[in-house]
Scaffold this motif. Sequence first.
Motif, PDB file in Angstrom:
ATOM      1  N   VAL A  13       0.855  -1.184   0.000  1.00  0.00           N
ATOM      2  CA  VAL A  13       0.000   0.000   0.000  1.00  0.00           C
ATOM      3  C   VAL A  13       0.893   1.236   0.000  1.00  0.00           C
ATOM      4  CG1 VAL A  13      -1.917  -1.138   1.180  1.00  0.00           C
ATOM      5  CG2 VAL A  13      -0.219   0.075   2.531  1.00  0.00           C
ATOM      6  N   ALA A  14       0.416   2.283  -0.626  1.00  0.00           N
ATOM      7  CA  ALA A  14       1.087   3.581  -0.593  1.00  0.00           C
ATOM      8  C   ALA A  14       0.006   4.632  -0.414  1.00  0.00           C
ATOM      9  CB  ALA A  14       1.878   3.823  -1.870  1.00  0.00           C
ATOM     10  N   TYR A  15       0.364   5.708   0.254  1.00  0.00           N
ATOM     11  CA  TYR A  15      -0.612   6.744   0.583  1.00  0.00           C
ATOM     12  C   TYR A  15      -1.835   6.127   1.263  1.00  0.00           C
ATOM     13  CZ  TYR A  15       2.376   9.591  -2.288  1.00  0.00           C
ATOM     14  OH  TYR A  15       3.477  10.236  -2.799  1.00  0.00           O
ATOM     15  N   ARG A  16      -1.593   5.008   1.989  1.00  0.00           N
ATOM     16  CA  ARG A  16      -2.607   4.295   2.779  1.00  0.00           C
ATOM     17  C   ARG A  16      -3.675   3.615   1.918  1.00  0.00           C
ATOM     18  NH1 ARG A  16      -1.971   6.258   8.134  1.00  0.00           N
ATOM     19  NH2 ARG A  16      -0.933   8.258   8.164  1.00  0.00           N
ATOM     20  N   GLN A  17      -3.443   3.438   0.621  1.00  0.00           N
ATOM     21  CA  GLN A  17      -4.508   2.985  -0.267  1.00  0.00           C
ATOM     22  C   GLN A  17      -4.174   1.720  -1.053  1.00  0.00           C
ATOM     23  OE1 GLN A  17      -5.987   6.349  -2.702  1.00  0.00           O
ATOM     24  NE2 GLN A  17      -4.799   7.617  -1.294  1.00  0.00           N
ATOM     25  N   TYR A  18      -5.224   0.962  -1.349  1.00  0.00           N
ATOM     26  CA  TYR A  18      -5.237  -0.101  -2.360  1.00  0.00           C
ATOM     27  C   TYR A  18      -6.657  -0.161  -2.896  1.00  0.00           C
ATOM     28  CZ  TYR A  18      -7.149  -3.248   1.261  1.00  0.00           C
ATOM     29  OH  TYR A  18      -7.920  -3.829   2.238  1.00  0.00           O
ATOM     30  N   TYR A  19      -6.898  -0.930  -3.967  1.00  0.00           N
ATOM     31  CA  TYR A  19      -8.141  -0.771  -4.708  1.00  0.00           C
ATOM     32  C   TYR A  19      -8.685  -2.077  -5.273  1.00  0.00           C
ATOM     33  CZ  TYR A  19      -5.567   3.614  -4.981  1.00  0.00           C
ATOM     34  OH  TYR A  19      -4.818   4.711  -4.668  1.00  0.00           O
ATOM     35  N   LEU A  20      -9.989  -2.091  -5.506  1.00  0.00           N
ATOM     36  CA  LEU A  20     -10.622  -2.992  -6.455  1.00  0.00           C
ATOM     37  C   LEU A  20     -10.955  -2.111  -7.648  1.00  0.00           C
ATOM     38  CD1 LEU A  20     -13.125  -5.140  -4.351  1.00  0.00           C
ATOM     39  CD2 LEU A  20     -10.811  -5.716  -5.079  1.00  0.00           C
ATOM     40  N   GLN A  21     -10.621  -2.586  -8.841  1.00  0.00           N
ATOM     41  CA  GLN A  21     -10.781  -1.720 -10.006  1.00  0.00           C
ATOM     42  C   GLN A  21     -11.184  -2.546 -11.215  1.00  0.00           C
ATOM     43  OE1 GLN A  21      -7.765   1.377 -10.334  1.00  0.00           O
ATOM     44  NE2 GLN A  21      -7.468   0.730 -12.447  1.00  0.00           N
ATOM     45  N   GLY A  22     -12.083  -1.984 -12.030  1.00  0.00           N
ATOM     46  CA  GLY A  22     -12.533  -2.641 -13.246  1.00  0.00           C
ATOM     47  C   GLY A  22     -11.834  -2.124 -14.484  1.00  0.00           C
ATOM     48  N   HIS A  51     -14.729   0.920  -9.333  1.00  0.00           N
ATOM     49  CA  HIS A  51     -13.617   1.049  -8.387  1.00  0.00           C
ATOM     50  C   HIS A  51     -14.094   1.123  -6.944  1.00  0.00           C
ATOM     51  CE1 HIS A  51     -14.737   5.282  -8.337  1.00  0.00           C
ATOM     52  NE2 HIS A  51     -14.016   5.391  -7.241  1.00  0.00           N
ATOM     53  N   LEU A  52     -13.214   0.669  -6.079  1.00  0.00           N
ATOM     54  CA  LEU A  52     -13.399   0.792  -4.637  1.00  0.00           C
ATOM     55  C   LEU A  52     -12.028   1.104  -4.058  1.00  0.00           C
ATOM     56  CD1 LEU A  52     -15.442   0.312  -2.237  1.00  0.00           C
ATOM     57  CD2 LEU A  52     -14.343  -1.914  -2.011  1.00  0.00           C
ATOM     58  N   THR A  53     -11.935   2.165  -3.261  1.00  0.00           N
ATOM     59  CA  THR A  53     -10.700   2.524  -2.591  1.00  0.00           C
ATOM     60  C   THR A  53     -10.797   2.069  -1.151  1.00  0.00           C
ATOM     61  OG1 THR A  53     -10.377   4.454  -4.013  1.00  0.00           O
ATOM     62  CG2 THR A  53      -9.193   4.445  -1.911  1.00  0.00           C
ATOM     63  N   LEU A  54      -9.744   1.407  -0.663  1.00  0.00           N
ATOM     64  CA  LEU A  54      -9.675   0.938   0.722  1.00  0.00           C
ATOM     65  C   LEU A  54      -8.534   1.661   1.404  1.00  0.00           C
ATOM     66  CD1 LEU A  54     -10.416  -2.011  -1.057  1.00  0.00           C
ATOM     67  CD2 LEU A  54     -11.462  -2.036   1.201  1.00  0.00           C
ATOM     68  N   PHE A  55      -8.736   2.002   2.688  1.00  0.00           N
ATOM     69  CA  PHE A  55      -7.821   2.881   3.398  1.00  0.00           C
ATOM     70  C   PHE A  55      -7.157   2.156   4.556  1.00  0.00           C
ATOM     71  CE2 PHE A  55      -6.668   6.954   5.439  1.00  0.00           C
ATOM     72  CZ  PHE A  55      -6.239   7.631   4.313  1.00  0.00           C
ATOM     73  N   ALA A  56      -5.847   2.078   4.513  1.00  0.00           N
ATOM     74  CA  ALA A  56      -5.038   1.414   5.539  1.00  0.00           C
ATOM     75  C   ALA A  56      -4.484   2.437   6.524  1.00  0.00           C
ATOM     76  CB  ALA A  56      -3.884   0.653   4.870  1.00  0.00           C
ATOM     77  N   GLY A  57      -3.965   1.954   7.636  1.00  0.00           N
ATOM     78  CA  GLY A  57      -3.219   2.804   8.563  1.00  0.00           C
ATOM     79  C   GLY A  57      -1.783   2.954   8.098  1.00  0.00           C
ATOM     80  N   THR A  58      -1.260   1.902   7.487  1.00  0.00           N
ATOM     81  CA  THR A  58       0.101   1.902   6.956  1.00  0.00           C
ATOM     82  C   THR A  58       0.175   2.886   5.796  1.00  0.00           C
ATOM     83  OG1 THR A  58       0.382  -0.417   7.576  1.00  0.00           O
ATOM     84  CG2 THR A  58       1.896   0.454   5.906  1.00  0.00           C
ATOM     85  N   HIS A  59       1.055   3.893   5.910  1.00  0.00           N
ATOM     86  CA  HIS A  59       1.174   4.871   4.830  1.00  0.00           C
ATOM     87  C   HIS A  59       1.835   4.254   3.609  1.00  0.00           C
ATOM     88  CE1 HIS A  59       2.713   8.137   2.378  1.00  0.00           C
ATOM     89  NE2 HIS A  59       1.752   8.887   2.916  1.00  0.00           N
ATOM     90  N   THR A  60       3.002   3.682   3.794  1.00  0.00           N
ATOM     91  CA  THR A  60       3.725   3.038   2.700  1.00  0.00           C
ATOM     92  C   THR A  60       4.379   1.790   3.265  1.00  0.00           C
ATOM     93  OG1 THR A  60       4.190   5.198   1.714  1.00  0.00           O
ATOM     94  CG2 THR A  60       5.504   3.327   0.929  1.00  0.00           C
ATOM     95  N   GLY A  61       3.973   0.649   2.743  1.00  0.00           N
ATOM     96  CA  GLY A  61       4.516  -0.608   3.236  1.00  0.00           C
ATOM     97  C   GLY A  61       3.600  -1.759   2.887  1.00  0.00           C
ATOM     98  N   ARG A  62       3.712  -2.817   3.663  1.00  0.00           N
ATOM     99  CA  ARG A  62       2.973  -4.043   3.365  1.00  0.00           C
ATOM    100  C   ARG A  62       1.954  -4.339   4.467  1.00  0.00           C
ATOM    101  NH1 ARG A  62       5.438  -5.375  -1.028  1.00  0.00           N
ATOM    102  NH2 ARG A  62       7.665  -5.128  -1.276  1.00  0.00           N
TER     103      ARG A  62
END
Length: 183
Positions: A13-22, A51-62
Amino acid sequence: MRCLRWTSDRMFVAYRQYYLQGDEFLTEYDDCDTVERIFAGNSLAAGGPEHLTLFAGTHTGRIRLTTESRAQEPPSTGAEEWETVVDVSVCSTSGVLRLFRWGGDVEEDAGNFATAGAGWYRVRARARGRDAGETHTGDEPVEEHFLSVWPAPPGPDVVHRADDAFARAHYDPARPPGLPVHP
């Protein structure tokens, strides 16, 4: 259809984000306010057509991420094992919803979540460890997410639980729930 599951301890994830995307997301639709809707909504996920954006606590990492495609809604038991649990709707106009890392790289092994083709899906997003992820700098994940995706008519966001620091700061149960964004 049986439940199809995929897990990775290395989801970037970067900028706390990952996605589902069509497939039609970048050519047909815009994502200009999704992150704002996360901050002003359920604190974990928001989307629109393709699309769906999901928000993590981790800013940049795994993070550790488990995903599953289901034929129907998963049981609602087990929410207490997760700090934040929300259900949101997403519409696939292309019949494809794939998992993407920030920056546009697809996780091919996770498969296509639009198992019933074009149409509406619900996503139950669960997260724990977002507080620890916010300050973590190591390579091993301290944050875990679990996504369940199944075909279902569109509906307002449902917050089953919102009990990490980010959720407590941004989710307000007095606000009306987020509504699905139609194509």
